[in-house]
Design a protein around this motif. Structure first.
Motif, PDB file in Angstrom:
ATOM      1  N   GLN A 235      90.622 -14.940 126.085  1.00 36.87           N
ATOM      2  CA  GLN A 235      91.939 -14.314 126.057  1.00 36.87           C
ATOM      3  C   GLN A 235      91.916 -12.836 125.699  1.00 36.87           C
ATOM      4  O   GLN A 235      92.960 -12.184 125.722  1.00 36.87           O
ATOM      5  CB  GLN A 235      92.856 -15.070 125.086  1.00 36.87           C
TER       6      GLN A 235
ATOM      7  N   HIS B  81     104.181 -14.310 122.178  1.00 32.61           N
ATOM      8  CA  HIS B  81     104.300 -15.442 121.257  1.00 32.61           C
ATOM      9  C   HIS B  81     105.766 -15.650 120.878  1.00 32.61           C
ATOM     10  O   HIS B  81     106.583 -14.751 121.057  1.00 32.61           O
ATOM     11  CB  HIS B  81     103.533 -15.171 119.954  1.00 32.61           C
TER      12      HIS B  81
ATOM     13  N   GLN C  29     101.812 -19.241 121.476  1.00 32.70           N
ATOM     14  CA  GLN C  29     101.822 -18.468 122.710  1.00 32.70           C
ATOM     15  C   GLN C  29     102.927 -19.029 123.605  1.00 32.70           C
ATOM     16  O   GLN C  29     103.121 -20.244 123.676  1.00 32.70           O
ATOM     17  CB  GLN C  29     100.468 -18.549 123.403  1.00 32.70           C
TER      18      GLN C  29
ATOM     19  N   PHE D 279      89.621 -17.335 122.005  1.00 33.57           N
ATOM     20  CA  PHE D 279      90.479 -16.182 121.763  1.00 33.57           C
ATOM     21  C   PHE D 279      89.830 -14.852 122.151  1.00 33.57           C
ATOM     22  O   PHE D 279      90.458 -14.016 122.800  1.00 33.57           O
ATOM     23  CB  PHE D 279      90.941 -16.145 120.302  1.00 33.57           C
TER      24      PHE D 279
ATOM     25  N   ASP E 143      98.464  -9.461 119.503  1.00 34.61           N
ATOM     26  CA  ASP E 143      97.168  -9.254 120.151  1.00 34.61           C
ATOM     27  C   ASP E 143      97.289  -9.207 121.671  1.00 34.61           C
ATOM     28  O   ASP E 143      96.438  -9.723 122.394  1.00 34.61           O
ATOM     29  CB  ASP E 143      96.169 -10.341 119.722  1.00 34.61           C
TER      30      ASP E 143
ATOM     31  N   VAL F 140      91.306 -11.273 122.778  1.00 36.12           N
ATOM     32  CA  VAL F 140      91.732 -10.847 121.438  1.00 36.12           C
ATOM     33  C   VAL F 140      90.565 -10.091 120.789  1.00 36.12           C
ATOM     34  O   VAL F 140      89.427 -10.566 120.816  1.00 36.12           O
ATOM     35  CB  VAL F 140      92.131 -12.077 120.579  1.00 36.12           C
TER      36      VAL F 140
ATOM     37  N   GLN G  38     103.144 -19.501 126.660  1.00 34.44           N
ATOM     38  CA  GLN G  38     102.674 -20.451 127.661  1.00 34.44           C
ATOM     39  C   GLN G  38     102.486 -21.853 127.081  1.00 34.44           C
ATOM     40  O   GLN G  38     102.439 -22.823 127.816  1.00 34.44           O
ATOM     41  CB  GLN G  38     101.385 -19.952 128.351  1.00 34.44           C
TER      42      GLN G  38
ATOM     43  N   CYS H 206      93.051 -23.965 118.838  1.00 27.74           N
ATOM     44  CA  CYS H 206      92.477 -23.773 120.171  1.00 27.74           C
ATOM     45  C   CYS H 206      91.515 -24.904 120.519  1.00 27.74           C
ATOM     46  O   CYS H 206      90.987 -25.596 119.649  1.00 27.74           O
ATOM     47  CB  CYS H 206      91.776 -22.428 120.271  1.00 27.74           C
TER      48      CYS H 206
ATOM     49  N   MET I  26     104.996  -9.706 120.862  1.00 25.78           N
ATOM     50  CA  MET I  26     103.594  -9.546 121.236  1.00 25.78           C
ATOM     51  C   MET I  26     102.698  -9.641 119.999  1.00 25.78           C
ATOM     52  O   MET I  26     102.998  -9.055 118.960  1.00 25.78           O
ATOM     53  CB  MET I  26     103.368  -8.205 121.932  1.00 25.78           C
TER      54      MET I  26
ATOM     55  N   ILE J 194      99.393 -10.727 123.572  1.00 27.64           N
ATOM     56  CA  ILE J 194      99.803 -12.005 124.166  1.00 27.64           C
ATOM     57  C   ILE J 194     101.204 -12.327 123.673  1.00 27.64           C
ATOM     58  O   ILE J 194     101.473 -12.248 122.479  1.00 27.64           O
ATOM     59  CB  ILE J 194      98.823 -13.132 123.754  1.00 27.64           C
TER      60      ILE J 194
END
Length: 146
Positions: free
Chosen positions: A27, A136, A110, A23, A132, A29, A112, A75, A130, A134
């Motif tokens: 990514q 969701h 997320q 994360f 962080d 975060v 994706q 994750c 949104m 990203i």
């Protein structure tokens, strides 16, 4: 591959290392957003580790929030994706929810990964938002307690 409930600080630190790698580093975060008051072994949240070839490579947690199981911080380290480990994490967290008497779980997935969760029986329950930085969606699943 095995999944283990975290009961010791040493394993919780392994989960933190995985979350930081995925994360925070991968990514973007912010560290202060990734780690919170539920990152303790105090019974308010259950954490798990998933192992591949005896190495901890994935993690997730569940807490009871407003009568629902809320799956969070799911994750897997990048080289270990696509081995079915995500499915095992979700299944294990759902089993914990059932043990706690919860019949519905939710998560902020997320976008994706939305298709992954749909394959596991989740339904999308919100427009994208949104978190962080990203995108969701809120996803919900009814659990079979039989």
């Amino acid at each position: 591959m095995k999944v283990k409930k975290i009961t010791e600080e040493i394993d919780l630190n392994k989960a933190f290392h995985i979350r930081k790698a995925v994360f925070v580093e991968e990514q973007g975060v912010p560290h202060e957003d990734e780690f919170d008051d539920f990152d303790k072994l105090n019974g308010k949240c259950e954490h798990i580790l998933v192992f591949y070839n005896e190495q901890p490579v994935g993690t997730g947690r569940i807490r009871i929030h407003e009568g629902l199981g809320k799956l969070e911080r799911i994750c897997i380290l990048e080289p270990y994706r696509n081995f079915g480990l995500g499915k095992e994490i979700i299944k294990s967290l759902e089993e914990i929810a059932i043990e706690k008497g919860v019949s519905q779980v939710k998560l902020h997935g997320q976008t994706q990964a939305e298709g992954f969760y749909i394959k596991l029986g989740y339904r999308t329950s919100s427009d994208p938002f949104m978190e962080d930085g990203i995108p969701h969606v809120l996803m919900i699943k009814e659990l079979s307690t039989v």
